[in-house]
Design a protein around this motif. Structure first.
Motif, PDB file in Angstrom:
ATOM      1  N   ASN A  15       0.828  -1.109  -0.171  1.00 18.66           N
ATOM      2  CA  ASN A  15       0.071   0.020   0.027  1.00 18.66           C
ATOM      3  C   ASN A  15       0.980   1.257   0.033  1.00 18.66           C
ATOM      4  N   TYR A  56      -5.320   3.167  -1.395  1.00 21.87           N
ATOM      5  CA  TYR A  56      -6.330   2.054  -0.796  1.00 21.87           C
ATOM      6  C   TYR A  56      -7.261   1.800  -1.807  1.00 21.87           C
ATOM      7  N   ASN A  57      -7.932   0.652  -1.657  1.00 27.58           N
ATOM      8  CA  ASN A  57      -9.219   0.075  -2.193  1.00 27.58           C
ATOM      9  C   ASN A  57      -8.786   0.106  -3.852  1.00 27.58           C
TER      10      ASN A  57
END
Ligand code: FES
Length: 105
Positions: A15, A56-57
């Protein structure tokens, strides 16, 4: 298209992202949940480095004004960005990340 060897997978934390420079171009290579993506580092809205943004995501959020970009397509998902950023195919060989880049990139 040329295939370019970049970082080892272990060089990019989960990430997070790291900038790869080639021919005056800066490409953010992003590790999202140990899947790797490559997008132009320069935000399509203004002068900001997407590699400094939060991941993120399967998205990266521009650190300057908060626009979100889809890591898979480069699509601008939220304002103030309205234009996509370019994406590049990523492959892994012997633990190293390779990018497919236009010859004139
Ligand atoms: S510079 Fe990225 S959203 Fe404004």
């Amino acid at each position: 298209m040329v295939r370019v060897k970049t970082f080892h997978t272990a060089d990019i934390m989960q990430n997070a992202s790291k900038v790869f420079k080639i021919n005056d171009k800066e490409i953010a290579i992003v590790n999202f949940d140990n899947t790797y993506y490559a997008i132009d580092d320069l935000c399509s809205h203004s002068e900001a480095s997407l590699s400094d943004g939060e991941v993120y995501n399967c998205k990266v959020e521009c650190p300057l004004h908060g626009a979100e970009f889809d890591l898979t397509t480069g699509e601008a998902l939220t304002l103030p960005a309205t234009k996509p950023v370019k994406t590049y195919p990523v492959s892994i060989e012997d633990g190293y990340l390779f990018l497919e880049i236009d010859n004139n990139a």
